[in-house]
Design a protein around this motif. Structure first.
Motif: not given
Length: 136
Positions: A5-9, A13, A15, A34, A37, A40-41, A45
Motif C-alpha cells: 500500500r502507498e500514501w503520498r502527502f 511518501y 509504502r 503532513e 496524516r 494517521e497511517v 497500520q
C-alpha cells in the motif's frame, strides 16, 4: 502475500511492504498537516501489528512544532524498530532529541538503527526478522 500500500502527502511518501515494513521517504521540511496524516497511517497500520519503520531522511528536516507533535503522538506499540536511512550529523542529533522526548512521553524502548543506503536498511530488516522481538 498482500499487496503493498502507498500514501503520498505533499513531498512525503509512505509504502507498506507486507507484512510489517513501512518505508517512509521524507523530503524537504515536513509540514504540520503532513505530519498529522503520517501519524494517521502509523496509527492505522501500527495498531494492526508492530511495524519496522524505515525512514529515508536524506534532505529532510523537522521543525520543532512537528517534532513535538511526533514526540507526543507516536506510540511505541506501533513499532518493532525504526531504521533511519541517510541521516547526517545534524539529523542524527535531531533524531536523538526526538527519541529522548519519546522516552519521557511513552517510555520508548524500541530499537533505533541507522543505515547509509536502502540496501543496508534491507539487511537490517532481515536481521530484525531473523530474531524474535523482545516482549514488553
Amino acid at each position: 502475500m498482500a499487496e503493498p500500500r502507498e500514501w503520498r502527502f505533499g513531498l512525503q511518501y509512505l509504502r507498506l511492504e507486507p507484512p510489517n515494513v513501512l518505508w517512509m521517504k521524507c523530503h524537504s521540511t515536513t509540514t504540520l498537516e503532513e505530519a498529522h496524516r503520517v501519524l494517521e497511517v502509523l496509527r492505522e497500520q501500527g495498531s494492526q501489528r508492530p511495524l519496522i519503520g524505515v525512514v529515508d531522511v536524506r534532505g529532510a528536516m523537522l521543525d520543532s512544532e512537528v517534532g513535538n507533535l511526533l514526540a507526543r503522538e507516536m506510540k511505541p506499540q506501533w513499532f518493532r524498530a525504526i531504521i533511519y536511512v541517510g541521516a547526517g550529523f545534524l539529523q542524527k542529533a535531531l533524531i536523538k532529541t526526538l527519541v529522548v522526548a519519546l522516552y519521557f512521553n511513552h517510555r520508548w524502548t524500541r530499537e533505533i538503527r541507522y543505515a547509509d543506503s536502502e540496501e543496508e536498511a534491507r539487511a537490517l530488516v532481515a536481521q530484525l526478522r531473523a530474531h524474535p522481538p523482545r516482549s514488553d
